[in-house]
Design an enzyme around this catalytic site. Structure first.
Site, PDB file in Angstrom:
ATOM      1  N   GLU A   1       0.602  -1.384  -0.198  1.00  0.00           N
ATOM      2  CA  GLU A   1      -0.235  -0.179   0.340  1.00  0.00           C
ATOM      3  C   GLU A   1      -0.073   1.536  -0.131  1.00  0.00           C
ATOM      4  OE1 GLU A   1      -2.673  -3.330   2.819  1.00  0.00           O
ATOM      5  OE2 GLU A   1      -0.479  -2.614   2.373  1.00  0.00           O
TER       6      GLU A   1
ATOM      7  N   ALA B   1       9.898 -35.014 -11.039  1.00  0.00           N
ATOM      8  CA  ALA B   1      10.143 -35.223 -12.591  1.00  0.00           C
ATOM      9  C   ALA B   1      10.667 -36.837 -12.993  1.00  0.00           C
ATOM     10  CB  ALA B   1      11.661 -33.981 -12.497  1.00  0.00           C
TER      11      ALA B   1
ATOM     12  N   ARG C   1      11.796 -22.674  -7.792  1.00  0.00           N
ATOM     13  CA  ARG C   1      12.383 -22.666  -6.809  1.00  0.00           C
ATOM     14  C   ARG C   1      12.292 -20.949  -5.909  1.00  0.00           C
ATOM     15  NH1 ARG C   1      17.638 -25.881  -8.500  1.00  0.00           N
ATOM     16  NH2 ARG C   1      17.021 -28.577  -7.950  1.00  0.00           N
TER      17      ARG C   1
ATOM     18  N   ASP D   1      23.243 -36.305  -5.728  1.00  0.00           N
ATOM     19  CA  ASP D   1      23.083 -36.022  -6.491  1.00  0.00           C
ATOM     20  C   ASP D   1      23.868 -34.759  -6.457  1.00  0.00           C
ATOM     21  OD1 ASP D   1      20.892 -37.639  -7.604  1.00  0.00           O
ATOM     22  OD2 ASP D   1      19.359 -36.216  -7.142  1.00  0.00           O
TER      23      ASP D   1
ATOM     24  N   ARG E   1      18.672 -20.462 -10.767  1.00  0.00           N
ATOM     25  CA  ARG E   1      20.252 -20.361 -12.097  1.00  0.00           C
ATOM     26  C   ARG E   1      19.484 -19.845 -13.036  1.00  0.00           C
ATOM     27  NH1 ARG E   1      21.168 -25.631  -9.680  1.00  0.00           N
ATOM     28  NH2 ARG E   1      19.905 -26.803 -11.365  1.00  0.00           N
TER      29      ARG E   1
ATOM     30  N   GLY F   1      14.357 -36.943  -1.430  1.00  0.00           N
ATOM     31  CA  GLY F   1      13.922 -38.021  -2.072  1.00  0.00           C
ATOM     32  C   GLY F   1      12.474 -38.424  -1.993  1.00  0.00           C
ATOM     33  N   PRO F   2      12.722 -39.689  -2.452  1.00  0.00           N
ATOM     34  CA  PRO F   2      11.095 -40.635  -1.686  1.00  0.00           C
ATOM     35  C   PRO F   2      10.859 -41.319  -0.552  1.00  0.00           C
ATOM     36  CG  PRO F   2      12.790 -42.242  -3.662  1.00  0.00           C
ATOM     37  CD  PRO F   2      13.313 -40.635  -3.461  1.00  0.00           C
TER      38      PRO F   2
END
Length: 374
Positions: free
Chosen positions: A58, A160, A190, A206, A213, A307-308
Site C-alpha cells: 500500500e 520429475a 524454486r 545428486d 539458476r 527423495g522418495p
C-alpha cells in the site's frame, strides 16, 4: 453494484494479484500483497510487498500515486494492516492519503489485524468493498494462512519422472529424465518458495546446489534444507561449500549428531545450521515437527524435491498441499527407483487422493499440478 462495476473491480484486483506474485519467495514471514491506486479508470500507482516484507504494498503504491491519490480507489489483495510495527499501519497511510474507496480481496487472519484494518478505514469514512477475487487471493497466500492456522508452511512436492513414475535408474542415474523446458520451469518454482527441502540421500547422491539458476533470478534462491538420515553430507558438497553465501539448514536426530560430532562441528564452521529435532525415539523422521520448526523460522512456502523417503513421509502424514509432477515420455521399468516409496496401504479407500488443478505441455514433457483433496 452493477455488472460493469464488478468487471472493473475484478480487472484491477487481478492486476494487484499479479503484482503480489512478485513477492512470493522473498517476503516471508510476511504475506505477498499487491496494490493498485485507480482514478478515473486509470492506474496512478502500483506497489507490492518488497524483499524482506518491507515496505508494504500500500505504501509503495501510494508513494507512486502521490497527491493524486486523493479521491481515488485502492485495490489491495489482503486487508491492510492495522497495527504499529516497524512502519505505521497501512490502514493509516490509506486514510491520510485521502483515498475514497478501498477494495479488499480477502481478510487478514493475523490476530493483530483480523478485521481491524477494515474497521479503521470505515471509521474514517472510507467506503470498503470486500471479497473481490477472494478465492484467488486466498490461494496466493496459502502459506501465510497455513502458518497462522496450522503452524506449518505450505508444502509443495515437485517430482520429475518417467511415464511409469520412476525418478532414476537402478544405479541412480537421473540426469536428465525431463527436458530443458521442464528443468527451467522447476527453477522458476524454486524462485517463488522460501525454502527447498531434500533428504540426505538426495543431497549425497545428486550433490545438488538447490539454487535458482535462471538468468537474472539468481538472487531469488531459497534457503536450502536437508533432512539427514544416517549418512552425513560431505564437506566438499555444493551445499556445504556455499553455506556461507546462501543458508543451509540440516535436520538430524540427536543420536546421529553425537555419532558424527567432529563432522557436525566442521559443518557448523562451514556455515551450516544444525537442528536436532524431527525424529522420534526410533530415529524415524517426524516431518510434522520439522515443518513446525520451519514455520517458527519464518518459512511460509516450502518446495520439496525428494527423495522418495521424504516425499513418502509427507504423503503418509497428509502434509502435502500441492503436487507438481513433470513426466517425460520415457519408460524406465520396475528396476528403477520409484518417485514414491511404500505407503503401506492395503485397501484402495486408504489411498491418498488429490485433484488436478492444471495440465500443461512443456516441450515433450507434461506438467500436472494437483491440490490436496478436501
Amino acid at each position: 453494484m452493477t455488472t460493469i462495476e464488478e468487471e472493473n473491480h475484478t480487472r484491477f484486483m487481478r492486476i494487484a494479484l499479479n503484482l503480489a506474485k512478485r513477492g512470493l519467495g522473498i517476503v516471508s514471514p510476511n504475506p505477498a500483497v499487491g496494490c493498485v491506486i485507480v482514478k478515473n479508470d486509470q492506474i496512478i500507482g502500483r506497489g507490492w510487498t518488497q524483499r524482506g516484507g518491507r515496505p508494504h504494498a500500500e505504501t509503495e503504491a501510494l508513494a507512486r500515486a502521490g497527491e493524486s491519490a486523493k479521491g481515488s480507489t485502492a485495490y489491495v489483495t489482503l486487508e491492510p494492516c492495522a497495527h504499529q510495527g516497524v512502519t505505521p499501519p497501512c490502514a493509516s497511510a490509506l486514510i491520510e492519503s485521502g483515498v475514497e474507496t478501498v477494495v479488499v480481496a480477502v481478510a487478514d487472519p493475523d490476530p493483530r489485524v483480523d478485521g481491524g484494518g477494515v474497521k479503521m478505514l470505515e471509521e474514517a469514512g472510507i467506503k470498503v468493498i470486500f471479497g473481490i477475487c477472494g478465492d484467488e487471493a486466498s490461494r496466493l497466500n496459502r502459506g501465510f494462512f497455513l502458518v497462522l492456522k496450522n503452524k506449518r508452511p505450505l508444502v509443495t512436492v515437485k517430482i520429475a519422472s518417467s511415464l511409469d513414475g520412476v525418478v532414476s535408474t537402478k544405479n541412480g542415474e537421473s540426469k536428465w529424465i525431463t527436458g530443458k523446458q521442464s528443468r527451467d520451469r522447476g527453477q522458476l518454482f524454486r524462485s517463488n518458495h522460501d525454502a527447498i527441502l531434500v533428504g540426505g540421500g538426495t543431497a549425497i547422491s545428486d550433490d545438488p546446489a538447490l539454487t535458482c539458476r535462471l538468468p537474472g533470478m539468481e538472487d531469488r534462491s531459497p534457503i536450502r534444507v536437508v533432512v539427514i538420515g544416517q549418512r552425513m553430507v560431505s564437506l566438499d558438497s555444493q551445499l556445504v561449500k556455499t553455506a556461507k553465501d546462501l543458508p543451509v539448514w540440516c535436520f538430524m536426530s540427536s543420536s546421529v549428531k553425537e555419532k558424527n560430532e567432529d563432522h557436525c562441528t566442521k559443518l557448523v564452521e562451514s556455515g551450516v545450521r544444525i537442528f536436532t529435532l524431527g525424529f522420534n525415539h526410533l530415529d524415524r523422521m517426524d516431518m510434522n515437527a520439522i515443518l513446525k520448526k520451519l514455520a517458527k523460522l519464518g518459512i511460509t512456502r516450502l518446495l520439496v524435491e525428494g527423495g522418495p523417503s521424504v516425499i513418502t513421509s509427507l504423503i503418509s502424514a497428509d502434509l502435502v498441499d500441492q503436487l507438481i509432477w513433470f513426466r517425460a515420455p520415457v519408460i524406465i521399468g520396475a528396476e528403477g527407483r520409484s518417485a514414491i516409496s511404500n505407503l503401506g496401504l492395503e485397501n484402495l479407500d486408504q489411498s491418498k487422493r488429490f485433484k488436478r488443478s492444471s495440465f500443461r505441455q512443456m516441450g515433450n514433457d507434461v506438467i500436472e499440478c494437483f491440490d490436496r483433496w478436501s
